[in-house]
Design a protein around this motif. Structure first.
Motif, short mmCIF file in Angstrom:
data_model
loop_
_atom_site.label_atom_id
_atom_site.label_comp_id
_atom_site.label_asym_id
_atom_site.label_seq_id
_atom_site.Cartn_x
_atom_site.Cartn_y
_atom_site.Cartn_z
N ARG A 142 1.85 -24.71 19.39
CA ARG A 142 1.94 -23.60 20.34
C ARG A 142 3.39 -23.24 20.64
NH1 ARG A 142 -1.68 -24.63 25.46
NH2 ARG A 142 -0.98 -22.51 25.91
N VAL A 143 4.21 -24.26 20.86
CA VAL A 143 5.64 -24.02 21.09
C VAL A 143 6.26 -23.35 19.87
CG1 VAL A 143 7.89 -25.15 21.41
CG2 VAL A 143 5.90 -25.90 22.74
N SER A 144 5.91 -23.87 18.71
CA SER A 144 6.44 -23.34 17.45
C SER A 144 6.06 -21.87 17.26
CB SER A 144 5.91 -24.17 16.29
OG SER A 144 6.27 -23.61 15.05
N ALA A 145 4.81 -21.54 17.52
CA ALA A 145 4.33 -20.17 17.33
C ALA A 145 5.08 -19.19 18.22
CB ALA A 145 2.83 -20.10 17.60
N GLN A 146 5.33 -19.58 19.47
CA GLN A 146 6.08 -18.71 20.37
C GLN A 146 7.51 -18.52 19.89
OE1 GLN A 146 4.20 -17.29 23.04
NE2 GLN A 146 2.77 -18.31 21.67
N MET A 147 8.11 -19.59 19.44
CA MET A 147 9.51 -19.54 19.01
C MET A 147 9.69 -18.66 17.77
SD MET A 147 11.98 -22.72 17.93
CE MET A 147 11.13 -22.99 16.37
N VAL A 148 8.82 -18.82 16.79
CA VAL A 148 9.03 -18.11 15.54
C VAL A 148 8.57 -16.66 15.58
CG1 VAL A 148 9.02 -20.20 14.14
CG2 VAL A 148 6.87 -18.95 14.48
N MET A 149 7.89 -16.25 16.65
CA MET A 149 7.62 -14.82 16.83
C MET A 149 8.95 -14.07 16.88
SD MET A 149 4.68 -13.29 16.95
CE MET A 149 2.94 -13.78 16.90
N GLY A 150 9.91 -14.64 17.60
CA GLY A 150 11.23 -14.03 17.68
C GLY A 150 12.01 -14.16 16.38
N VAL A 151 11.89 -15.31 15.73
CA VAL A 151 12.57 -15.52 14.45
C VAL A 151 12.07 -14.51 13.41
CG1 VAL A 151 12.96 -17.14 12.55
CG2 VAL A 151 12.97 -17.96 14.91
N ALA A 152 10.77 -14.25 13.42
CA ALA A 152 10.19 -13.29 12.47
C ALA A 152 10.74 -11.89 12.71
CB ALA A 152 8.66 -13.29 12.59
#
Length: 214
Positions: A142-152
Motif C-alpha cells: 500500500r505504501v509502495s502503490a501510493q509512492m509510485v503513483m507520483g513516480v509514474a
C-alpha cells in the motif's frame, strides 16, 4: 478557457491517460511484489542477507526518481520500457523491507512443527510463512502503490504513459491558455487514482487475510 471547459474538451484524452497511468502502476506493483517477496524469501533467515537487503532498500529510496528516469534513456530510449523499470524499482523497495520484517517475524516454532509434519520447504513458505507475513507485506504494498503513483507521473519526462503528460505539458507553457488547468488535471488525477488503488488494496487485504491474523 475555464476548468470545466478544459475537462469537457479533453475528457476522452484524460480518461485514456488515467487508465494508462493506473495500469502502469498496478502492473508494476504486482511485478515488484513478486520480486520483493522472492528476494525476502531467500534472505530473511540470514542476518547478513537481511542487512544487505535493508541497506539496498534504504539507499535506493534516496535516489531521485527524476534522475534515475533520465539515466534510463541511454540504454532503453524513450517510452514505456524506462517508465516500467523505474516504477518497478521504486515500488519494490518498501515491499522488500516489509516482506523481510514479516517473514522474519513468523514464529520459528510453527516452522519447526511444520517440518516435523513432513511439509516441504515450499509448502512451509506458501502455507505458513507467507500467509502469516501477508498483512505486513500488504502494508508495504500500500505504501509502495501510493509512492509510485507520483513516480509514474514523473516518468512522462521520458514519454512514459499516464497523467504526467498533462503536468509536463502545463509546466512547459505556463502563462499560456489551459496551462494551469492541465497541471491541475494531472495532479488531481494522480491523487484520485492513488486513493482508488489504496481502497482496492484495502479490499484485497480483507479478502486475502485470515480473520484470525487481521
Amino acid at each position: 478557457m475555464d476548468f470545466g471547459e478544459f475537462l469537457s474538451s479533453r475528457s476522452s484524452e484524460i480518461l485514456f491517460a488515467a487508465a494508462q497511468h493506473f495500469s502502469l502502476v498496478a502492473q508494476s506493483v504486482v511485478l515488484a511484489t513478486v520480486l520483493a517477496v522472492a528476494i525476502a524469501a531467500l534472505v530473511h533467515r540470514s542476518s547478513l542477507g537481511r542487512a544487505v537487503a535493508n541497506s539496498v532498500s534504504a539507499v535506493g529510496l534516496t535516489i531521485p526518481s527524476f534522475a534515475l528516469i533520465g539515466l534510463m534513456v541511454a540504454p532503453f530510449g524513450f517510452g514505456v520500457k524506462p517508465a516500467v523499470i523505474v516504477v518497478v524499482f521504486f515500488a519494490a523497495l518498501p515491499i522488500l523491507r516489509n516482506a523481510i520484517v514479516g517473514l522474519a517475524g513468523v514464529d520459528p516454532a510453527l516452522v519447526e512443527s511444520a517440518r516435523g509434519l513432513g511439509m516441504s520447504r515450499l509448502g512451509i513458505f506458501f502455507r505458513i510463512e507467507l500467509p502469516l507475513a501477508w498483512p505486513v507485506i500488504l502494508s508495504g504494498v500500500r505504501v509502495s502503490a501510493q509512492m509510485v503513483m507520483g513516480v509514474a507521473a514523473v516518468a512522462a519526462y521520458v514519454l512514459g504513459p499516464g497523467l504526467g503528460g498533462f503536468i509536463f505539458q502545463g509546466l512547459s507553457r505556463l502563462g499560456g491558455a489551459g496551462a494551469i488547468e492541465s497541471v491541475v488535471t494531472g495532479t488531481v488525477g494522480v491523487i484520485l487514482l492513488a486513493l482508488i488503488l489504496d481502497l482496492l488494496l484495502l479490499g484485497l487485504g480483507r479478502l486475502t487475510t485470515s480473520k484470525g491474523i487481521r
